[in-house]
Every structure is written in C-alpha cells, then in structure tokens.
Design a protein around this motif. Sequence first.
Motif, PDB file in Angstrom:
ATOM      1  N   LYS A 225      38.060 -69.719  21.493  1.00 16.22           N
ATOM      2  CA  LYS A 225      39.351 -70.043  22.090  1.00 16.22           C
ATOM      3  C   LYS A 225      39.710 -71.499  21.791  1.00 16.22           C
ATOM      4  CE  LYS A 225      41.639 -68.602  26.309  1.00 16.22           C
ATOM      5  NZ  LYS A 225      41.484 -68.374  27.743  1.00 16.22           N
ATOM      6  N   VAL A 226      38.711 -72.356  21.962  1.00 10.02           N
ATOM      7  CA  VAL A 226      38.933 -73.775  21.670  1.00 10.02           C
ATOM      8  C   VAL A 226      39.372 -73.926  20.217  1.00 10.02           C
ATOM      9  CG1 VAL A 226      37.818 -76.035  21.481  1.00 10.02           C
ATOM     10  CG2 VAL A 226      37.269 -74.548  23.397  1.00 10.02           C
ATOM     11  N   ASP A 227      38.658 -73.231  19.326  1.00  8.79           N
ATOM     12  CA  ASP A 227      38.973 -73.302  17.905  1.00  8.79           C
ATOM     13  C   ASP A 227      40.388 -72.816  17.620  1.00  8.79           C
ATOM     14  OD1 ASP A 227      38.700 -71.563  15.041  1.00  8.79           O
ATOM     15  OD2 ASP A 227      37.939 -73.614  15.034  1.00  8.79           O
ATOM     16  N   ALA A 228      40.790 -71.750  18.309  1.00  5.11           N
ATOM     17  CA  ALA A 228      42.136 -71.202  18.095  1.00  5.11           C
ATOM     18  C   ALA A 228      43.211 -72.222  18.472  1.00  5.11           C
ATOM     19  CB  ALA A 228      42.320 -69.923  18.900  1.00  5.11           C
ATOM     20  N   HIS A 229      42.999 -72.921  19.587  1.00  5.36           N
ATOM     21  CA  HIS A 229      43.965 -73.941  20.004  1.00  5.36           C
ATOM     22  C   HIS A 229      44.011 -75.091  19.014  1.00  5.36           C
ATOM     23  CE1 HIS A 229      44.764 -72.002  23.710  1.00  5.36           C
ATOM     24  NE2 HIS A 229      43.614 -72.285  24.290  1.00  5.36           N
ATOM     25  N   VAL A 230      42.819 -75.517  18.564  1.00  4.22           N
ATOM     26  CA  VAL A 230      42.775 -76.632  17.614  1.00  4.22           C
ATOM     27  C   VAL A 230      43.417 -76.226  16.287  1.00  4.22           C
ATOM     28  CG1 VAL A 230      41.292 -78.289  16.416  1.00  4.22           C
ATOM     29  CG2 VAL A 230      40.696 -77.546  18.705  1.00  4.22           C
ATOM     30  N   HIS A 231      43.203 -74.975  15.922  1.00  2.78           N
ATOM     31  CA  HIS A 231      43.814 -74.458  14.685  1.00  2.78           C
ATOM     32  C   HIS A 231      45.331 -74.559  14.766  1.00  2.78           C
ATOM     33  CE1 HIS A 231      44.524 -71.685  11.298  1.00  2.78           C
ATOM     34  NE2 HIS A 231      45.390 -71.073  12.090  1.00  2.78           N
ATOM     35  N   GLN A 232      45.873 -74.191  15.926  1.00  2.00           N
ATOM     36  CA  GLN A 232      47.324 -74.289  16.119  1.00  2.00           C
ATOM     37  C   GLN A 232      47.795 -75.735  16.041  1.00  2.00           C
ATOM     38  OE1 GLN A 232      49.512 -72.296  19.341  1.00  2.00           O
ATOM     39  NE2 GLN A 232      47.720 -70.996  19.558  1.00  2.00           N
ATOM     40  N   PHE A 233      47.025 -76.607  16.673  1.00  2.55           N
ATOM     41  CA  PHE A 233      47.371 -78.016  16.705  1.00  2.55           C
ATOM     42  C   PHE A 233      47.326 -78.611  15.304  1.00  2.55           C
ATOM     43  CE2 PHE A 233      48.589 -81.786  18.377  1.00  2.55           C
ATOM     44  CZ  PHE A 233      48.049 -82.223  19.562  1.00  2.55           C
ATOM     45  N   LYS A 234      46.316 -78.215  14.562  1.00  2.00           N
ATOM     46  CA  LYS A 234      46.191 -78.661  13.184  1.00  2.00           C
ATOM     47  C   LYS A 234      47.401 -78.219  12.389  1.00  2.00           C
ATOM     48  CE  LYS A 234      44.304 -76.951   9.439  1.00  2.00           C
ATOM     49  NZ  LYS A 234      43.525 -76.170   8.552  1.00  2.00           N
ATOM     50  N   GLY A 235      47.813 -76.976  12.599  1.00  2.00           N
ATOM     51  CA  GLY A 235      48.961 -76.423  11.884  1.00  2.00           C
ATOM     52  C   GLY A 235      50.245 -77.153  12.204  1.00  2.00           C
ATOM     53  N   SER A 236      50.496 -77.359  13.479  1.00  2.00           N
ATOM     54  CA  SER A 236      51.763 -77.983  13.841  1.00  2.00           C
ATOM     55  C   SER A 236      51.808 -79.451  13.411  1.00  2.00           C
ATOM     56  CB  SER A 236      52.038 -77.852  15.336  1.00  2.00           C
ATOM     57  OG  SER A 236      50.993 -78.430  16.083  1.00  2.00           O
ATOM     58  N   SER A 237      50.689 -80.160  13.536  1.00  2.00           N
ATOM     59  CA  SER A 237      50.694 -81.561  13.118  1.00  2.00           C
ATOM     60  C   SER A 237      50.869 -81.663  11.602  1.00  2.00           C
ATOM     61  CB  SER A 237      49.428 -82.287  13.580  1.00  2.00           C
ATOM     62  OG  SER A 237      48.269 -81.637  13.110  1.00  2.00           O
ATOM     63  N   SER A 238      50.280 -80.732  10.890  1.00  6.02           N
ATOM     64  CA  SER A 238      50.445 -80.702   9.433  1.00  6.02           C
ATOM     65  C   SER A 238      51.891 -80.402   9.060  1.00  6.02           C
ATOM     66  CB  SER A 238      49.495 -79.657   8.847  1.00  6.02           C
ATOM     67  OG  SER A 238      49.994 -79.122   7.661  1.00  6.02           O
ATOM     68  N   SER A 239      52.532 -79.549   9.828  1.00  2.44           N
ATOM     69  CA  SER A 239      53.920 -79.166   9.531  1.00  2.44           C
ATOM     70  C   SER A 239      54.903 -80.305   9.705  1.00  2.44           C
ATOM     71  CB  SER A 239      54.348 -77.990  10.405  1.00  2.44           C
ATOM     72  OG  SER A 239      53.670 -76.819  10.016  1.00  2.44           O
ATOM     73  N   ILE A 240      54.587 -81.269  10.577  1.00  5.62           N
ATOM     74  CA  ILE A 240      55.527 -82.382  10.723  1.00  5.62           C
ATOM     75  C   ILE A 240      55.040 -83.654  10.014  1.00  5.62           C
ATOM     76  CG2 ILE A 240      56.394 -81.511  12.930  1.00  5.62           C
ATOM     77  CD1 ILE A 240      55.105 -84.376  13.922  1.00  5.62           C
ATOM     78  N   GLY A 241      53.849 -83.587   9.445  1.00  7.96           N
ATOM     79  CA  GLY A 241      53.360 -84.760   8.720  1.00  7.96           C
ATOM     80  C   GLY A 241      52.598 -85.754   9.578  1.00  7.96           C
ATOM     81  N   ALA A 242      52.120 -85.304  10.731  1.00 11.86           N
ATOM     82  CA  ALA A 242      51.330 -86.187  11.606  1.00 11.86           C
ATOM     83  C   ALA A 242      49.894 -86.210  11.086  1.00 11.86           C
ATOM     84  CB  ALA A 242      51.387 -85.699  13.051  1.00 11.86           C
ATOM     85  N   HIS A 243      49.698 -87.037  10.084  1.00 15.37           N
ATOM     86  CA  HIS A 243      48.492 -87.033   9.270  1.00 15.37           C
ATOM     87  C   HIS A 243      47.198 -87.292  10.037  1.00 15.37           C
ATOM     88  CE1 HIS A 243      46.509 -87.308   5.392  1.00 15.37           C
ATOM     89  NE2 HIS A 243      45.970 -88.449   5.744  1.00 15.37           N
ATOM     90  N   ARG A 244      47.200 -88.318  10.871  1.00 16.00           N
ATOM     91  CA  ARG A 244      45.957 -88.665  11.580  1.00 16.00           C
ATOM     92  C   ARG A 244      45.598 -87.620  12.638  1.00 16.00           C
ATOM     93  NH1 ARG A 244      46.016 -95.255  11.867  1.00 16.00           N
ATOM     94  NH2 ARG A 244      45.205 -94.918  13.972  1.00 16.00           N
ATOM     95  N   VAL A 245      46.624 -87.065  13.267  1.00 15.19           N
ATOM     96  CA  VAL A 245      46.356 -86.004  14.240  1.00 15.19           C
ATOM     97  C   VAL A 245      45.732 -84.810  13.514  1.00 15.19           C
ATOM     98  CG1 VAL A 245      47.370 -84.379  15.881  1.00 15.19           C
ATOM     99  CG2 VAL A 245      48.261 -86.708  15.741  1.00 15.19           C
ATOM    100  N   GLN A 246      46.305 -84.480  12.385  1.00 16.40           N
ATOM    101  CA  GLN A 246      45.786 -83.364  11.593  1.00 16.40           C
ATOM    102  C   GLN A 246      44.318 -83.583  11.240  1.00 16.40           C
ATOM    103  OE1 GLN A 246      47.767 -82.763   7.838  1.00 16.40           O
ATOM    104  NE2 GLN A 246      46.454 -81.038   7.300  1.00 16.40           N
ATOM    105  N   ASN A 247      43.983 -84.801  10.834  1.00 16.39           N
ATOM    106  CA  ASN A 247      42.606 -85.092  10.440  1.00 16.39           C
ATOM    107  C   ASN A 247      41.620 -84.946  11.588  1.00 16.39           C
ATOM    108  OD1 ASN A 247      42.972 -85.474   7.742  1.00 16.39           O
ATOM    109  ND2 ASN A 247      42.970 -87.702   7.807  1.00 16.39           N
ATOM    110  N   VAL A 248      41.981 -85.444  12.771  1.00 10.86           N
ATOM    111  CA  VAL A 248      41.033 -85.298  13.877  1.00 10.86           C
ATOM    112  C   VAL A 248      40.896 -83.832  14.270  1.00 10.86           C
ATOM    113  CG1 VAL A 248      41.235 -87.654  14.754  1.00 10.86           C
ATOM    114  CG2 VAL A 248      42.637 -85.879  15.748  1.00 10.86           C
ATOM    115  N   CYS A 249      41.957 -83.056  14.067  1.00  7.52           N
ATOM    116  CA  CYS A 249      41.865 -81.618  14.341  1.00  7.52           C
ATOM    117  C   CYS A 249      40.893 -80.940  13.376  1.00  7.52           C
ATOM    118  CB  CYS A 249      43.237 -80.943  14.232  1.00  7.52           C
ATOM    119  SG  CYS A 249      44.329 -81.300  15.622  1.00  7.52           S
TER     120      CYS A 249
END
Lengths: 157, 184
Positions: free
Chosen positions: A74-98
């Motif tokens: 479940k944790v992984d699923a949430h992080v996966h979503q977060f990674k996706g959305s941050s990548s979609s807007i170009g939030a590079h550092r957020v994406q990396n920590v995800c």
Amino acid sequence: MDGVVQLQKQLVDYIASLFHEGFLDEQFNQLQQLQDESNPDFVVEVVSLFFEDSERLLNELAKALEQETIDFRKVDAHVHQFKGSSSSIGAHRVQNVCITFRNYCEEQNVEGVEPWHRCLKCLQQVKHEYSLVRNKLETLFQLEKQIIAAGGSLPAT
Amino acid sequence: MAAEAQFHVLAVDDSLIDRKLIERLLKTSSYQVTAVDSGSKALEFLGIHEDEENEASIASVSPNDDDDHHQDVDISLIITDYCMPEMTGYDLLRKIKESKSLKDIPVVIMSSDNIPSRINRCLEEGAEEFFLKPVQVSDVNKLKSHLLKGKAKESQPNINKRNIMEEKPSPDRTTTNYGGLEMV
C-alpha cells in the motif's frame, strides 16, 4: 514600465534558478508550452491539482506507516502515485526522493524495525522536498500575477 | 465546421493530473478527446460490457450496422495508462483486441515505469506504441500516422527514445532533446 521589466527579469531569473537547483526539470517547460491564450491558466491548474493530490498522498502515507502491521504494498502504491504526479509536473527533486522511497519499499522483506525507520525517514524527505517545491511554485505564480497586474505579459519560455 | 473530420481519441488514466495533461496534449494537436478514469468506464463508453460483445446497455441508433460491427461512438484511437487499479491498461488492451467491433482501433499504452518485459507484452498483444510518462508533444505527434493508416499491420511498433536504464535517482538533467518544439 520599468517596474514591469524588472519583475519580468526577476521571474526569468527565478525560474532559471529553480531549474539550476534541480527543483524543476524539462517537464515544467513542457507544461508552460501547453499554455496559451485559449488555456491561460493551464500551468496553475495542473500544479494546483498536484498540490491537492500531494497533500492527500502524504496523509495516506503517514496513516499507512502508523499501522501496527505495515502494508508495504500500500505504501508503495501511494509512493508510485506521488512519483507519477511529481514527474508529470516536473517536480524533479520530489520525484527523486520518491524513487528512493520505492526502492526501500521493495526491500522490505527484512525483519525488524529497520524498514519502518527507513520508510519514515523517506516520508520526511518527501514531505520536505514537497514543501520546498510548493513554496517555490507559489512564489513563481505570485510573480506572474504581479506582472500581469502591472500590465505586463509573461516572458516566453 | 472543419473541412476534415476531427479524430476522436479516448484517453484512459486513473490519475487526474495525467488525464488533464493528456487531454491538453491531444487537444493541442486538434483531436477531440474523451477522458475516463478506468478501463471499465472506457469499455462502457465504447459500448461493450466486459463479458459480452455487441450488447450495449446504452441504447443507440447505429445507421450503418451492416457488418455486425457496432460502435456507439466513433473512436479513432485509444490511449491508456498501464497501471490502474482493477483493470490494467494491458487488460483493457486485451479486451479491445478480443472484441470484433473494437479490435481494429489502434491502442497506445503509457507507463511511468520502464519495464522492458511489460513493454514487449503490450506490443505483442497488439499495442501500436508504448509511451513512457510523462508523455511529450513529440509522442503525440507520432499518433497521426496510426490514425491516418488505420490499423496498419506493417507499421513498426515504437518505444519513445528515453533512457532505457535501471531506474535510480537521476542527477539534474542538463539538456534533453524532445525534438522540434515550437516556442510560443
């Protein structure tokens, strides 16, 4: 018109610094290029959706990590979503920590309290990076508003 | 009225942000877009139930029903996310290919994860393209050829050229080349 020119320069410099420091990446440029007279608020709209979605995901993650038995999938699923959305807007550092966070989630077959500590640490990092980029973007939008209010137009990306 | 008919694309993605993005990308290329948030909603929109074919609960009048091919709406292309709860993009792809009325509609898969086995599986199942997210203008530009040719069996499946590397936190990118993008 001096004030407007100064504001415009400030904005250009600010955006450049955000790229330079890795807060934003090329994807943010892509968003800006999708904005035009027919969709003048596109970037703000997408980024606002990102803010809402991120708050929700951070809450879900905090809850998931408070459980007696942690459901890492479940944790992984949430992080996966977060990674996706941050990548979609170009939030590079957020994406990396995800990405790092997900790697820890996948390793969680280790006994003991270690995986949980690492996940908590990751969550803290995601929260931190998210609040940083949120502040930066809000400042950026403020600048844009000021320019428009002063009768100027936004510099082309 | 436009001189040429607009192509109608069905976009499927459970992420609201990504739906907004793909919709904008497609509209920028002058496609008509319908965006739904799940595979089952997509099938419903396309006029088939998950189990049965050619039986639509949506009552509709289909003037050219000659070949038993029945599609409620005229969709030229389906672009779907891979990772979705309940029904994945792959499951949706399979159902579309199994449907007499829908199998000739080109399907494109999008995914944020770069997993070669996943990509190959989708292409083998009949997907025309596999786009890595975030989807770019240059990716959307590739759709035109699929739409114009209809289902062209001779066209080569493509993976957009992104780093096919093991995923790890990337250093800050210096330059990326996404092909000729017009500055506004």
